[in-house]
Every structure is written in structure tokens, then in C-alpha cells.
Design a protein around this motif. Sequence first.
Motif, short mmCIF file in Angstrom:
data_model
loop_
_atom_site.label_atom_id
_atom_site.label_comp_id
_atom_site.label_asym_id
_atom_site.label_seq_id
_atom_site.Cartn_x
_atom_site.Cartn_y
_atom_site.Cartn_z
N ALA A 160 1.07 -1.00 0.05
CA ALA A 160 0.00 -0.38 -0.29
C ALA A 160 0.31 1.16 0.13
O ALA A 160 0.58 2.49 -0.25
N CYS A 161 2.46 1.25 0.55
CA CYS A 161 2.84 2.07 0.64
C CYS A 161 3.50 2.75 -0.53
O CYS A 161 3.75 3.76 -1.44
N ALA A 162 4.16 1.54 -1.56
CA ALA A 162 4.54 1.49 -2.82
C ALA A 162 3.79 2.38 -3.35
O ALA A 162 3.47 2.89 -4.52
N GLU A 163 2.43 1.71 -3.45
CA GLU A 163 0.81 2.12 -4.75
C GLU A 163 0.20 3.46 -4.41
O GLU A 163 0.41 4.32 -5.05
N ALA A 164 0.62 3.74 -3.24
CA ALA A 164 0.28 5.03 -3.08
C ALA A 164 2.18 6.12 -3.18
O ALA A 164 1.35 7.66 -3.75
N ALA A 165 2.95 5.85 -3.01
CA ALA A 165 4.10 6.95 -3.15
C ALA A 165 4.26 6.23 -4.98
O ALA A 165 4.46 7.36 -5.63
N GLY A 166 4.05 5.21 -5.22
CA GLY A 166 3.69 5.34 -6.79
C GLY A 166 5.64 5.42 -7.05
O GLY A 166 6.17 4.74 -8.36
N VAL A 167 6.05 4.06 -6.02
CA VAL A 167 7.06 3.93 -6.36
C VAL A 167 7.30 1.61 -6.47
O VAL A 167 6.46 1.38 -5.83
N ARG A 168 8.04 1.38 -6.32
CA ARG A 168 8.71 0.36 -6.48
C ARG A 168 9.79 -0.61 -6.07
O ARG A 168 10.62 -0.89 -6.79
N PRO A 169 9.72 -0.43 -4.70
CA PRO A 169 11.54 -1.31 -3.88
C PRO A 169 11.40 -2.51 -4.41
O PRO A 169 10.02 -3.11 -4.39
N THR A 170 12.22 -2.26 -3.86
CA THR A 170 12.72 -3.83 -3.51
C THR A 170 12.71 -4.64 -1.52
O THR A 170 13.98 -3.45 -1.64
N TRP A 171 11.98 -5.31 -1.04
CA TRP A 171 11.98 -5.28 0.27
C TRP A 171 12.99 -5.88 0.82
O TRP A 171 12.97 -7.04 -0.37
N VAL A 172 14.17 -6.71 1.19
CA VAL A 172 14.38 -6.87 1.60
C VAL A 172 14.30 -7.24 3.55
O VAL A 172 14.69 -6.71 4.22
N TRP A 173 13.60 -8.89 3.61
CA TRP A 173 13.17 -8.96 4.41
C TRP A 173 13.81 -9.59 5.75
O TRP A 173 14.90 -10.58 5.52
N ALA A 174 13.80 -8.57 6.71
CA ALA A 174 14.77 -9.38 8.26
C ALA A 174 14.13 -9.97 9.45
O ALA A 174 13.53 -9.59 9.81
N SER A 175 14.49 -11.10 8.72
CA SER A 175 14.55 -12.49 10.90
C SER A 175 14.13 -11.49 11.49
O SER A 175 15.01 -10.98 12.23
N PRO A 176 13.68 -12.08 12.66
CA PRO A 176 14.15 -11.56 14.31
C PRO A 176 15.15 -11.68 14.40
O PRO A 176 15.93 -10.80 15.44
N GLU A 177 15.87 -12.74 14.45
CA GLU A 177 17.26 -12.91 14.61
C GLU A 177 18.31 -12.49 13.75
O GLU A 177 19.11 -11.83 14.87
N GLN A 178 18.30 -12.01 12.94
CA GLN A 178 19.17 -10.58 11.91
C GLN A 178 18.79 -10.23 13.06
O GLN A 178 19.20 -8.61 13.22
N LEU A 179 17.30 -9.13 13.08
CA LEU A 179 16.92 -7.55 14.03
C LEU A 179 16.99 -8.10 14.78
O LEU A 179 18.24 -7.00 15.36
N ALA A 180 17.42 -8.82 15.73
CA ALA A 180 18.26 -8.75 17.09
C ALA A 180 19.88 -8.45 17.18
O ALA A 180 20.54 -8.03 17.92
N HIS A 181 20.67 -9.54 16.35
CA HIS A 181 21.47 -9.48 15.50
C HIS A 181 22.35 -8.21 15.81
O HIS A 181 23.34 -7.49 16.09
N ALA A 182 21.58 -7.19 14.67
CA ALA A 182 22.00 -6.54 14.59
C ALA A 182 21.32 -4.94 15.65
O ALA A 182 21.67 -3.51 15.16
N GLU A 183 20.74 -4.79 16.70
CA GLU A 183 20.62 -4.26 17.71
C GLU A 183 19.21 -3.70 17.12
O GLU A 183 19.36 -2.17 17.08
N VAL A 184 18.44 -3.71 16.13
CA VAL A 184 17.59 -3.02 15.55
C VAL A 184 15.70 -3.44 16.78
O VAL A 184 15.70 -4.58 16.58
N ARG A 185 15.24 -2.42 17.03
CA ARG A 185 14.70 -2.32 18.25
C ARG A 185 12.71 -2.97 16.88
O ARG A 185 12.81 -2.01 16.37
#
Length: 340
Positions: free
Chosen positions: A234-259
Amino acid sequence: MRCLVLGGSRFVGRHIVEALLARGDQVTVFHRGQSVLPPWAGRVERRLGDRRVDLQALAHGTWDVVVDTCGYIPSEVRASARCLKGRVGHYLYISSVSAYADATQPNDETAALGQLEDEHTEVVDGRTYGPLKALCEQALLREWGPEHCTLIRPGLVVGPHDPTQRFTWWPARVSRAQPLEPIPVPGTPDDPVQFIDARDLATFAVHLMARAQAGVFNAVTPAGDITFGALLEACAEAAGVRPTWVWASPEQLAHAEVRPWVDMPVWLPPEGEYAAFMRVSGARAAAAGLRIRPMVQTVADTLAWWQGLPPDQQAFTLAGLRPEREAQLLAGLLKPTAAA
Ligand SMILES: NC(=O)c1ccc[n+]([C@@H]2O[C@H](COP(=O)([O-])OP(=O)(O)OC[C@H]3O[C@@H](n4cnc5c(N)ncnc54)[C@H](OP(=O)(O)O)[C@@H]3O)[C@@H](O)[C@H]2O)c1
């Protein structure tokens, strides 16, 4: 209706005032005066005061209904309930789904509420906020009786004028993307997301106020309706852009200290303390008249509002990842793929 709005100048209360004025209701707004009143200021009666200090400004007057958008500690809700008793017909209190004791299971309105060891605390933080909302509800019900009270428990409230920057982060971040730009995003596309557009919340609150309809209602999008993948699309549609989503698992986020929730706003890990925070039942409110607008409209209007802010107010200081941290996270996420 003659309505008194406690709060009303900022976000949820502001949308409630707008919904009331659109119906032709008479509105009195009570607030401290720390936030600037919107352009409709000339159409409402204004009373100034800090509810934690004194309610002198509300010592006179009668109203059909009061809507309380800024009650965070039981003593302040008890004080406003006592002050207005006998002069107002009905009290609608904006509570929160955080009032529930356990967010590991999907809650409906009958679920147990949070408790505090020290019920007299006036410290409102991440740990006390929810149980204090539950205690505010109880303080009100004791003063007025359930037949004269409506409790609305919203989930994450989003949309134009949201001061928290949480939901707004995603439409804004996606709108800045180059074509096919990789953007790190949390969890999986199927992770549940739940929120309420502040304008839908306002319309629902006014609907209940107009009927003096007592009861307890979760105000949320239908459980299971929205996924994180759908929100990003919906965000891509509203902005008229087409990014590439790179999904980060909970473990990858925790490892990178991303809350979760703060650095990756709106997302909570599907396991753990908040596993079902985004799967609350909204069935009772839907049956009572809550209508949810299409998500893409919420996203597009939030984006348009954010884009219209002065540049200094567009900065994300409360939620979201700074560009350098996002780049670090992305580098870590893309590494294994590149090696494979
Ligand atoms: N945001 C969410 O995701 C979310 C989710 C669930 C529930 N809720 C609930 O929704 C309600 C509304 O949230 P919000 O973010 O719109 O409200 P808010 O920013 O906390 O309150 C804003 C309004 O209340 C006034 N106000 C604040 N403290 C006051 C005081 N001590 N005395 C008098 N007026 C006061 C403010 O005006 P002045 O600054 O000029 O005083 C403003 O008009 C809250 O009860 C919150 O718990 C929010």
C-alpha cells in the motif's frame, strides 16, 4: 450535541472535534494550551487548564457528553469524573488495547486487564501505561457507573497528525525510495499488522456519543485482515514507487540491535510478549458501527500530510532507522545472499 472534549488540539481529539463540527455539534475544548489549536479554533469554545493541577476552568457549564482523550493516571480521570458529574450526561473515555494483561493471546473485551503493584504510581512509561489505562477505566466506572460510560480501547492509532511518527515512517520511507532500491523490512510478509485510522476512531466515537451507547469496545482493524507485506505494498502504491523489500528475521534484527516497534515501527515479533498485540478482536466495535476505510487511503493521506509538513518537522526523531543504520543492516542482510 453539546460536547466537551478533554484534549482535542493534537491528534485523536483533534479528529474527534472535526467529526463533531462536521455534524454541526457544539464543541468545548479543554487543554493546557501547549499545542496550537487547528484552523477550526474559532468555531469551538476553549477552556484552558492542566487537568493534573486543577479543573477550575470546567467548574461551570453543562454538556450532553464528554470525551476524554488525555487521561493517563487514575487520579486525573477520577478528578474530571467528579468535577463533571451531574452536569454531563455521558462520559466516553479513550483507553487502549494496552490495558489488557496479556498480549500473547488475542484479546477481546472480556480479557483480563493489567495490574500494577503500585496502583498510585504517576510514572507513565512503557511498563505502566497499559495497566494505568485499565485503572483509569475502573476509576471512571466507579464514579459514574457503567450505564453512563463508554470505554474505547484503540490499537495503534495512525493517520494525519500522528505525533508518534511510527506508522508515518513507512509511507515516508517508501516514498523516498529509488526504483528497485533495497529496503530492509522486518519479519515476513505474512506477519499481522493492526491499527486504527484516527479518523475512523473519531467517527466511531461520535457515533457512540450520539447514541450515549455504553459499553467497552476495541477499536482496531479486523484481526488477521492486514499483513506487513500488504502494508508495504500500500505504501508503494500510494507513493508510485517500486522498491525491493529485503526481509530481516527477528534473529537478524536482534543481531543488528534493531528494535521492533521503534527502529522498525509498527512491527512486533510474532513470538514472545507481544505475539498477539496485533490480533485483538474488533468484532464488537464492528457490530456497533465501527467502519474501517481502505488501508491505501490511510497510507496515502498519511503520506500527503507528512509531505505537507515544514521540512524541519519531517525529520524522524522518534521512530524509524537512521540512513547509516539502515545501510549497516542492509549490508548484513545482503551478505549471505551474495555469498550463496
Ligand atoms: N497514539 C496511539 O497509538 C494510541 C493508541 C491507543 C490509545 N491511545 C490513546 O489515545 C488518546 C489520545 O492520544 P493522543 O496522542 O491524541 O493524545 P495526547 O497527545 O496525549 O493528548 C493530546 C491532547 O490532550 C491535551 N492535554 C494533554 N495533557 C493535558 C493535561 N494534563 N491537561 C489538559 N489537557 C491536556 C493536549 O493539549 P495541550 O498539549 O495543549 O494541553 C492535546 O489536546 C490517549 O488517551 C492515548 O492513551 C493512543
